[in-house]
Scaffold this active site. Sequence first.
Site, PDB file in Angstrom:
ATOM      1  CB  CYS A 131      -7.444  11.417  34.376  1.00 19.37           C
ATOM      2  SG  CYS A 131      -9.006  12.227  33.630  1.00 19.37           S
ATOM      3  CG  ASP A 174      -6.763   8.899  38.286  1.00 12.79           C
ATOM      4  OD1 ASP A 174      -6.980  10.231  38.952  1.00 12.79           O
ATOM      5  OD2 ASP A 174      -7.324   8.910  37.259  1.00 12.79           O
ATOM      6  CB  VAL A 216      -5.007 -15.186  37.124  1.00  5.07           C
ATOM      7  CG1 VAL A 216      -5.039 -14.720  38.642  1.00  5.07           C
ATOM      8  CG2 VAL A 216      -4.391 -14.174  36.349  1.00  5.07           C
ATOM      9  CD  GLU A 217       2.511 -16.002  37.426  1.00  6.82           C
ATOM     10  OE1 GLU A 217       3.351 -16.069  38.436  1.00  6.82           O
ATOM     11  OE2 GLU A 217       2.426 -15.423  36.355  1.00  6.82           O
ATOM     12  CB  SER A 218       0.483 -14.021  41.611  1.00  2.82           C
ATOM     13  OG  SER A 218       1.820 -14.693  41.614  1.00  2.82           O
ATOM     14  CG  HIS A 238     -11.525   6.301  39.135  1.00  4.23           C
ATOM     15  ND1 HIS A 238     -10.166   6.419  38.496  1.00  4.23           N
ATOM     16  CD2 HIS A 238     -11.738   7.156  40.073  1.00  4.23           C
ATOM     17  CE1 HIS A 238      -9.755   7.469  39.090  1.00  4.23           C
ATOM     18  NE2 HIS A 238     -10.459   7.939  39.821  1.00  4.23           N
ATOM     19  CD  GLU A 239     -16.349   5.571  37.462  1.00  3.11           C
ATOM     20  OE1 GLU A 239     -17.111   6.459  38.438  1.00  3.11           O
ATOM     21  OE2 GLU A 239     -15.613   5.785  36.650  1.00  3.11           O
TER      22      GLU A 239
END
Length: 172
Positions: free
Chosen positions: A63, A70, A85-87, A104-105
């Site tokens: 936060c 969070d 994208v490579e994991s 969060h957003e």
Amino acid sequence: MEKAEKERGGRTGEERGEITILGRSGIKYPDTYSPEILETFPNKHPENDYFVKFNCPEFTSLCPITGQPDFATITISYVPDIKMVESKSLKMYLFGYRNYGEFHEDCVNRIMKDLIALMDPKYIEVWGKFLPRGGISIDPYCNYGRPGTKWEQVAWDRLSGHDMYPEKIDNR
């Protein structure tokens, strides 16, 4: 080997756009948000439209006001075009949020924008399902469809009908 090549004036694997993290031991996880760690590889089936889905059930951010952690499950689904994208690099990138303060957003939108800049997918969506703090959970969702393509309409359709029927929540 990379060092010797660099000394001869050549480019490193990273500079050539090659995967440099996967298969290497001793890679240090980032201490904070680090989009530069993301790597791509060529999509061998760019003529096909298909979804690739990642689930990260142990996502953590901070936060930005209280500094408290969070916890969330982050789901990333995308339809690749030329790059994917490579994991392992994605895992390390997401790990970097652990000590990073952002709402969060903002987390889900930043993840989506970084992945768009990295690989220019046809379509992408990012959904964060955050555990409650203070008696409320927050589940931000964002998506993008490449402008001027059918994926632009898919993005609108998925966004406008998103979560119209909330799921049963039994894990938080």
